[in-house]
Design a protein around this motif. Structure first.
Motif, short mmCIF file in Angstrom:
data_model
loop_
_atom_site.label_atom_id
_atom_site.label_comp_id
_atom_site.label_asym_id
_atom_site.label_seq_id
_atom_site.Cartn_x
_atom_site.Cartn_y
_atom_site.Cartn_z
N LYS A 173 40.82 40.39 28.01
CA LYS A 173 39.61 39.54 28.58
C LYS A 173 41.06 39.07 30.45
O LYS A 173 40.63 39.15 31.18
N LYS A 174 42.29 38.89 30.30
CA LYS A 174 42.52 38.56 30.98
C LYS A 174 42.95 39.85 32.22
O LYS A 174 42.76 39.78 33.25
N GLN A 175 42.92 41.60 31.74
CA GLN A 175 42.23 42.26 32.66
C GLN A 175 41.61 41.95 33.69
O GLN A 175 41.35 42.32 34.26
N SER A 176 40.36 42.03 32.94
CA SER A 176 38.61 41.78 33.56
C SER A 176 39.02 40.72 34.69
O SER A 176 38.89 40.57 35.17
N GLU A 177 39.94 39.68 34.30
CA GLU A 177 39.76 38.13 35.11
C GLU A 177 40.87 38.66 35.97
O GLU A 177 40.54 38.52 37.89
N LYS A 178 41.43 39.81 36.86
CA LYS A 178 42.57 40.11 37.58
C LYS A 178 42.02 41.23 37.86
O LYS A 178 41.55 40.78 39.32
N LEU A 179 40.96 42.07 37.84
CA LEU A 179 40.65 42.68 38.09
C LEU A 179 39.23 41.80 39.04
O LEU A 179 39.34 42.11 40.22
N LEU A 199 26.68 40.88 43.48
CA LEU A 199 27.52 41.95 43.69
C LEU A 199 27.76 41.52 42.46
O LEU A 199 28.03 42.55 41.35
N PHE A 200 28.01 40.70 41.72
CA PHE A 200 28.25 40.29 40.08
C PHE A 200 27.38 39.44 39.37
O PHE A 200 27.50 39.19 37.41
N SER A 201 26.07 39.90 39.91
CA SER A 201 25.18 39.27 38.66
C SER A 201 24.21 40.53 37.43
O SER A 201 24.11 39.76 36.59
N GLY A 202 25.48 41.82 37.27
CA GLY A 202 24.26 42.85 36.50
C GLY A 202 25.75 42.64 35.38
O GLY A 202 26.12 43.32 34.77
N CYS A 203 27.12 42.03 35.65
CA CYS A 203 27.81 41.74 34.89
C CYS A 203 28.05 40.71 33.40
O CYS A 203 26.41 40.48 33.45
N ASN A 204 28.57 41.20 32.11
CA ASN A 204 27.78 40.12 31.34
C ASN A 204 28.61 39.06 30.98
O ASN A 204 29.18 38.31 32.48
N GLY A 205 28.04 38.32 30.30
CA GLY A 205 28.21 36.73 29.98
C GLY A 205 29.99 36.22 30.30
O GLY A 205 29.85 34.75 31.02
N THR A 206 31.07 36.69 29.57
CA THR A 206 32.34 36.74 29.75
C THR A 206 32.61 36.24 31.37
O THR A 206 32.99 35.55 31.84
N THR A 207 32.05 37.81 31.65
CA THR A 207 32.71 36.94 33.39
C THR A 207 31.66 36.80 34.42
O THR A 207 32.57 35.85 34.89
N GLN A 208 30.26 36.40 33.87
CA GLN A 208 29.96 35.49 34.87
C GLN A 208 30.80 33.80 34.35
O GLN A 208 30.34 32.99 35.05
N LYS A 209 31.07 33.56 33.01
CA LYS A 209 32.13 32.27 33.03
C LYS A 209 32.73 31.91 33.55
O LYS A 209 33.24 31.34 34.21
N TYR A 210 33.65 33.44 33.00
CA TYR A 210 34.86 32.98 34.68
C TYR A 210 34.31 32.88 35.98
O TYR A 210 35.37 31.59 36.38
N LEU A 211 33.97 33.60 36.27
CA LEU A 211 33.37 33.33 37.55
C LEU A 211 32.57 32.12 38.18
O LEU A 211 32.94 31.43 39.33
N SER A 212 31.96 31.30 36.90
CA SER A 212 31.38 30.31 37.37
C SER A 212 32.37 29.29 37.24
O SER A 212 32.95 28.35 38.65
N LYS A 213 34.15 28.91 36.31
CA LYS A 213 35.40 28.22 37.12
C LYS A 213 35.24 28.94 37.91
O LYS A 213 35.65 27.90 38.76
N LEU A 256 25.94 24.27 47.36
CA LEU A 256 25.22 24.00 46.28
C LEU A 256 24.05 25.00 45.80
O LEU A 256 23.56 24.50 44.63
N SER A 257 24.19 25.84 45.84
CA SER A 257 23.33 27.01 46.25
C SER A 257 24.43 27.66 44.76
O SER A 257 23.75 28.72 44.14
N ILE A 258 25.34 27.65 44.94
CA ILE A 258 26.56 28.46 44.33
C ILE A 258 26.46 27.34 43.04
O ILE A 258 26.41 28.33 42.26
N LEU A 259 26.93 26.59 43.32
CA LEU A 259 27.02 26.10 41.92
C LEU A 259 25.12 25.88 41.61
O LEU A 259 25.61 25.84 40.10
N LYS A 260 24.47 25.71 41.88
CA LYS A 260 22.93 26.21 41.04
C LYS A 260 23.29 27.59 40.10
O LYS A 260 22.52 27.38 39.54
N SER A 261 23.41 28.31 41.25
CA SER A 261 23.11 29.18 40.68
C SER A 261 24.36 29.80 39.04
O SER A 261 23.79 30.50 38.28
#
Length: 590
Positions: A173-179, A199-213, A256-261
């Protein structure tokens, strides 16, 4: 991508799964060449990579020292190549010969639509590295997905142990976040936030959650701080509120677009900040409109900001507020081209209401307002409700003036207290009133006003006919009686006048038969007042029986109307007359 072009493994000229002995041998080789000013080349200096010099020994030593620790080896290996299978070995041969397509074909064959396993984990990494070097966003997206898929697979441990010590363990998990952090840093000045997220839209939920944060904290802060800044500027300088609101909308659009997505429109954080932003942009539009509406037409700019606000608002309460203000400004905008004409008509109507009724007043109101109301019609159209109401107001007020003037003429002709008019005067008034109504016929009116207008127009035409018929009949009768006595001729003349005053006919007939006590009626204010009745009785029972009495009656009816006209509003004089008449009535009763 710099993390690949300047990768320590690339500078060292080795694969990321090179053994310690291979690393040492390469280091010695580069150092020796550097001392004699010779360039060290590597089989891994592929044609798709930019040129790199290994002459500076400090530059090379720094690269080797960067990959001494296990964690560093793993971090940098994810952005370089390793040879861990026969597929990789063959692919590298093609790359060395410049045949990139063949190499990619090999790696895609063992990875496309397949899960990571012990034989292809290196192919996922190598293919990902190659695609991250592309300028094509679709390739970069595929490269990211390959890297994330490798890290989150059960065989990422195989990758780690091939580039680091076999005893080394790692948190996936940490390695994925570092990447992700490294990639975000690489994309920072190259792509917009929305493009990066794509560019990250095809990644899974864990990555999406980290990106969201990662992506929500900064945008939220940016939007909130920009709202506060705009609010302060607007309050101190509302004349530039449009520029402030437009800049706020433009500068917060991407955040705002980022927050919405990332969060979605149902997220509380998104709802709150979106509504705050919508309200401030809306207020900029309102303040700008109010500031300039008296000197120019600011509706275009105001509506532009309100429509931006509407596109942002989430809650129904905020949306309703925006809609209400849009409707208000749109209504103003629709009447903006007619403001001057509307102000002129309003002023005319106001002045007419405060002026004495006359035919000239009605005629002026109609003729002066006609070109103005036609201008309004051209802008709004003949069926517009607002236009019809304004046009109806002109007709209604003009018609009221005409009715008032005609009614007054009839009252003057028939009322014994104020009689001083003539049939010809009434006839002329009615004729002129009809001409003015013909001018008013061209005005558009609402249904109610049109019905009222037609009814009164017909009444005026009918009145004109009645006056004509009555006058003609009286004139004919007067001709036949021309040879009779003076008293008879006088009565015929009086009858003609009575016939001309059609609307007051009964009143005049009553006075011609019974005689009206003009002064007494004026003094007591009532034709049927008890004292007036006593005086009429005295006239009929006593004065009319004698020659002298009848002469007095004729004298009285000839001059008393004029006297009444002069004294009718003089209360003190009327009071004196009443007291004198009271004494006279008391005397004749005895």
């Amino acid at each position: 991508m710099l993390i690949i072009e300047h990768n320590p493994y690339r500078i060292a000229g080795i694969l990321s799964n090179a053994t310690a002995r291979e690393m040492q041998r390469q280091n010695v080789k580069i150092s020796a060449h550097s001392r004699v000013g010779k360039e060290t080349e590597s089989d891994l200096d592929f044609q798709f990579l930019s040129y790199i010099s290994r002459k500076e020994i400090e530059f090379v030593n720094k690269a080797f020292s960067s990959i001494e620790q296990n964690q560093d080896k793993v971090n940098y290996s994810l952005f370089w190549f390793l040879n861990a299978s026969p597929f990789d070995n063959t692919a590298f041969e093609y790359l060395k010969n410049g045949d990139e397509e063949k190499a990619i074909e090999i790696w895609e064959k063992v990875t496309e639509h397949k899960d990571v396993n012990s034989k292809n984990f290196s192919a996922f990494n190598n293919l990902g590295t190659y695609k991250l070097l592309s300028l094509n966003k679709s390739d970069i997206k595929s490269g990211i997905e390959a890297k994330i898929k490798l890290i989150e697979s059960d065989y990422f441990e195989n990758f780690v142990h091939s580039v680091a010590d076999e005893t080394y363990t790692i948190d996936k998990k940490k390695q994925s976040e570092k990447l992700v952090d490294v990639l975000l840093d690489q994309f920072k000045n190259k792509y917009s936030s929305s493009e990066t997220l794509q560019l990250f839209s095809g990644c899974n939920g864990t990555t999406q959650k980290y990106l969201s944060k990662k992506f929500t904290e900064e945008p939220l802060h940016n939007i909130e701080s920009r709202i506060e800044s705009c609010k302060k500027k607007r309050k101190t300088n509302s004349s530039n509120a449009y520029e402030f609101g437009l800049k706020l909308f433009t500068n917060t659009k991407e955040d705002l677009s980022i927050l919405k997505s990332l969060l979605g429109t149902n997220d509380l954080k998104y709802k709150t900040v979106a509504d705050q932003l919508a309200k401030e942009i809306m207020q900029c539009g309102i303040d700008y409109f109010k500031e300039w509406q008296d000197t120019k037409d600011p509706s275009k700019e105001g509506l532009k900001l309100l429509k931006y606000s509407k596109s942002i608002a989430v809650s129904s309460l905020t949306k309703d507020r925006v809609k209400e203000n849009i409707a208000s400004i749109q209504e103003w905008a629709e009447t903006a081209p007619i403001q001057e004409d509307l102000a002129y008509i309003t002023d005319k109507l106001k002045k007419a209401q405060n002026s004495e009724d006359s035919l000239n007043l009605a005629r002026n109101l109609v003729t002066s307002c006609k070109p103005r109301i036609n201008n309004i019609r051209m802008v709004l159209g003949s069926n517009d409700e607002f236009y019809l109401n304004v046009s109806s107001a002109i007709v209604g007020d003009s018609l009221s003036i005409l009715i008032s003037v005609v009614n007054y003429e009839q009252e003057v002709l028939s009322n014994p207290l104020i009689y001083h008019g003539s049939v010809s005067s009434l006839r002329g008034t009615v004729k002129e009133a009809i001409l003015i109504t013909k001018m008013m016929s061209d005005f558009d009116m609402n249904h109610q006003t049109r019905a009222h207008f037609n009814k009164n127009k017909e009444a005026l035409i009918g009145l004109e006919k009645q006056i004509f018929n009555a006058t003609a009949s009286t004139a004919e009768k007067a001709g036949r009686l021309a040879g009779r006595a003076a008293v008879t001729t006088a009565r015929a003349s009086q009858a003609a006048a009575v016939a001309a005053g059609t609307f007051a006919k009964e009143m005049k007939e009553k006075n011609s038969k019974e005689g009206g006590c003009y002064i007494a009626t004026m003094a007591y204010g009532d034709y049927d007042h008890p004292q007036v009745l006593e005086l009429r009785k005295f006239r009929d029972d006593f004065l009319s029986k004698t020659v002298l009495g009848r002469s007095f009656i004729r004298f009285y009816y000839k001059y008393s109307p004029r006297l009444v006209e002069k004294l009718k509003n003089k209360q003190v004089t009327n009071s004196i007359i009443r007291k004198a008449l009271d004494q006279f009535v008391k005397a004749i009763k005895k």
